[in-house]
Scaffold this motif. Structure first.
Motif, PDB file in Angstrom:
ATOM      1  N   ARG A  49       0.868  -1.193   0.000  1.00  0.00           N
ATOM      2  CA  ARG A  49       0.000   0.000   0.000  1.00  0.00           C
ATOM      3  C   ARG A  49       0.894   1.228   0.000  1.00  0.00           C
ATOM      4  N   LEU A  50       0.544   2.185  -0.815  1.00  0.00           N
ATOM      5  CA  LEU A  50       1.356   3.392  -0.951  1.00  0.00           C
ATOM      6  C   LEU A  50       1.194   4.313   0.248  1.00  0.00           C
ATOM      7  N   SER A  51       2.197   5.136   0.450  1.00  0.00           N
ATOM      8  CA  SER A  51       2.237   6.120   1.527  1.00  0.00           C
ATOM      9  C   SER A  51       3.051   7.307   1.013  1.00  0.00           C
ATOM     10  N   PRO A  52       3.071   8.416   1.743  1.00  0.00           N
ATOM     11  CA  PRO A  52       3.843   9.573   1.275  1.00  0.00           C
ATOM     12  C   PRO A  52       5.305   9.212   1.008  1.00  0.00           C
ATOM     13  N   GLY A  53       5.791   9.563  -0.171  1.00  0.00           N
ATOM     14  CA  GLY A  53       7.185   9.317  -0.527  1.00  0.00           C
ATOM     15  C   GLY A  53       7.516   7.888  -0.936  1.00  0.00           C
ATOM     16  N   ALA A  54       6.545   6.985  -0.913  1.00  0.00           N
ATOM     17  CA  ALA A  54       6.809   5.581  -1.257  1.00  0.00           C
ATOM     18  C   ALA A  54       7.302   5.466  -2.692  1.00  0.00           C
ATOM     19  N   ARG A  55       8.175   4.505  -2.899  1.00  0.00           N
ATOM     20  CA  ARG A  55       8.675   4.199  -4.240  1.00  0.00           C
ATOM     21  C   ARG A  55       8.140   2.823  -4.626  1.00  0.00           C
ATOM     22  N   PHE A  56       7.676   2.732  -5.869  1.00  0.00           N
ATOM     23  CA  PHE A  56       7.183   1.443  -6.337  1.00  0.00           C
ATOM     24  C   PHE A  56       7.425   1.319  -7.835  1.00  0.00           C
ATOM     25  N   GLY A  57       7.544   0.091  -8.273  1.00  0.00           N
ATOM     26  CA  GLY A  57       7.788  -0.173  -9.681  1.00  0.00           C
ATOM     27  C   GLY A  57       6.642  -0.953 -10.291  1.00  0.00           C
ATOM     28  N   GLU A  74       2.139  13.143  -3.846  1.00  0.00           N
ATOM     29  CA  GLU A  74       0.995  13.783  -3.179  1.00  0.00           C
ATOM     30  C   GLU A  74       0.213  12.674  -2.490  1.00  0.00           C
ATOM     31  N   PHE A  75      -0.185  12.922  -1.258  1.00  0.00           N
ATOM     32  CA  PHE A  75      -0.883  11.875  -0.510  1.00  0.00           C
ATOM     33  C   PHE A  75      -1.728  12.522   0.574  1.00  0.00           C
ATOM     34  N   GLU A  76      -3.014  12.467   0.383  1.00  0.00           N
ATOM     35  CA  GLU A  76      -3.960  12.919   1.397  1.00  0.00           C
ATOM     36  C   GLU A  76      -5.021  11.830   1.486  1.00  0.00           C
ATOM     37  N   GLU A  77      -4.942  11.029   2.519  1.00  0.00           N
ATOM     38  CA  GLU A  77      -5.793   9.851   2.677  1.00  0.00           C
ATOM     39  C   GLU A  77      -7.250  10.172   2.346  1.00  0.00           C
ATOM     40  N   GLY A  78      -7.819   9.381   1.439  1.00  0.00           N
ATOM     41  CA  GLY A  78      -9.212   9.523   1.066  1.00  0.00           C
ATOM     42  C   GLY A  78      -9.521  10.682   0.125  1.00  0.00           C
ATOM     43  N   ARG A  79      -8.526  11.497  -0.238  1.00  0.00           N
ATOM     44  CA  ARG A  79      -8.788  12.699  -1.053  1.00  0.00           C
ATOM     45  C   ARG A  79      -7.896  12.843  -2.289  1.00  0.00           C
ATOM     46  N   ARG A  80      -6.613  12.519  -2.154  1.00  0.00           N
ATOM     47  CA  ARG A  80      -5.671  12.807  -3.243  1.00  0.00           C
ATOM     48  C   ARG A  80      -4.489  11.862  -3.146  1.00  0.00           C
ATOM     49  N   ILE A  81      -4.102  11.348  -4.320  1.00  0.00           N
ATOM     50  CA  ILE A  81      -2.878  10.550  -4.394  1.00  0.00           C
ATOM     51  C   ILE A  81      -2.265  10.782  -5.770  1.00  0.00           C
ATOM     52  N   ALA A  82      -0.962  10.929  -5.805  1.00  0.00           N
ATOM     53  CA  ALA A  82      -0.264  11.127  -7.074  1.00  0.00           C
ATOM     54  C   ALA A  82       1.125  10.528  -6.969  1.00  0.00           C
ATOM     55  N   TRP A  83       1.620  10.093  -8.110  1.00  0.00           N
ATOM     56  CA  TRP A  83       2.989   9.600  -8.169  1.00  0.00           C
ATOM     57  C   TRP A  83       3.651  10.134  -9.415  1.00  0.00           C
ATOM     58  N   ARG A  84       4.942  10.360  -9.270  1.00  0.00           N
ATOM     59  CA  ARG A  84       5.754  10.860 -10.387  1.00  0.00           C
ATOM     60  C   ARG A  84       6.458   9.671 -11.021  1.00  0.00           C
ATOM     61  N   HIS A  85       6.302   9.575 -12.285  1.00  0.00           N
ATOM     62  CA  HIS A  85       6.918   8.552 -13.118  1.00  0.00           C
ATOM     63  C   HIS A  85       8.402   8.908 -13.258  1.00  0.00           C
ATOM     64  N   SER A  86       9.241   7.943 -13.492  1.00  0.00           N
ATOM     65  CA  SER A  86      10.670   8.236 -13.643  1.00  0.00           C
ATOM     66  C   SER A  86      10.936   9.175 -14.826  1.00  0.00           C
ATOM     67  N   ARG A  92      -2.213  11.584 -11.222  1.00  0.00           N
ATOM     68  CA  ARG A  92      -2.873  12.113 -10.032  1.00  0.00           C
ATOM     69  C   ARG A  92      -4.341  11.686 -10.017  1.00  0.00           C
ATOM     70  N   TYR A  93      -4.830  11.363  -8.820  1.00  0.00           N
ATOM     71  CA  TYR A  93      -6.251  11.073  -8.613  1.00  0.00           C
ATOM     72  C   TYR A  93      -6.760  11.979  -7.506  1.00  0.00           C
ATOM     73  N   LEU A  94      -7.840  12.696  -7.808  1.00  0.00           N
ATOM     74  CA  LEU A  94      -8.495  13.580  -6.853  1.00  0.00           C
ATOM     75  C   LEU A  94      -9.872  12.994  -6.572  1.00  0.00           C
ATOM     76  N   LEU A  95     -10.228  12.881  -5.302  1.00  0.00           N
ATOM     77  CA  LEU A  95     -11.478  12.246  -4.905  1.00  0.00           C
ATOM     78  C   LEU A  95     -12.341  13.244  -4.155  1.00  0.00           C
ATOM     79  N   GLU A  96     -13.581  13.373  -4.615  1.00  0.00           N
ATOM     80  CA  GLU A  96     -14.516  14.304  -3.992  1.00  0.00           C
ATOM     81  C   GLU A  96     -15.805  13.561  -3.653  1.00  0.00           C
TER      82      GLU A  96
END
Length: 146
Positions: A49-57, A74-86, A92-96
């Motif tokens: 499960r992802l968390s702030p600053g997590a790295r995954f492939g 970007e990581f705001e539980e239940g609201r926003r998650i984003a990851w930067r590709h290499s 980014r996913y924004l949840l409302e």
């Protein structure tokens, strides 16, 4: 700001923001909802499960198989998650929360990528809108199938 390097689409999903977020935060589920046909599976050495600053492939395939590295930016539980590709672009996913579930906005953001014009040259900016719409459709279907 209107830009060919920020592609954004919305979809109503019949699930709570927490349930949608939990799915998005699990790299093993990314291939289940991928609408582009390029995501194969999460690499086993990454977090469940992802968390702030997590790295995954992720194992990918676009013509030929390849691996890609990502970092949660970007990581705001239940609201926003984003990851930067290499390569520098951001998913980014924004949840409302809305009546009937969650309005999910998926964004592909390459506005800060130095050589972003290459994305236009090779056609990615033209193909991503349909892929994002298909991903959001699969995400919505995942929750209505339960």
């Amino acid at each position: 700001m209107n830009s060919p390097y920020l592609i954004s689409r919305d979809q109503l999903v019949s699930a709570s923001p927490d349930a949608v977020f939990d799915l998005l935060a699990r790299p093993a589920m990314h291939s289940v909802i991928d609408g582009s046909g390029t995501v194969r599976e999460a690499q086993p050495d990454g977090p469940a499960r992802l968390s702030p600053g997590a790295r995954f492939g992720m194992d990918m395939k676009m013509g030929i198989p390849y691996k890609i590295s990502n970092t949660v930016t970007e990581f705001e539980e239940g609201r926003r998650i984003a990851w930067r590709h290499s390569g520098g672009h951001v998913w980014r996913y924004l949840l409302e929360p809305v009546d009937g579930g969650t309005l999910v906005t998926e964004q592909w953001d390459a506005r800060k990528v130095r050589h972003r014009v290459m994305y236009r040259v090779i056609g990615i900016t033209r193909s991503h809108p349909a892929s994002i719409e298909q991903t959001l459709g699969k995400l919505a279907a995942h929750f209505t199938a339960k």
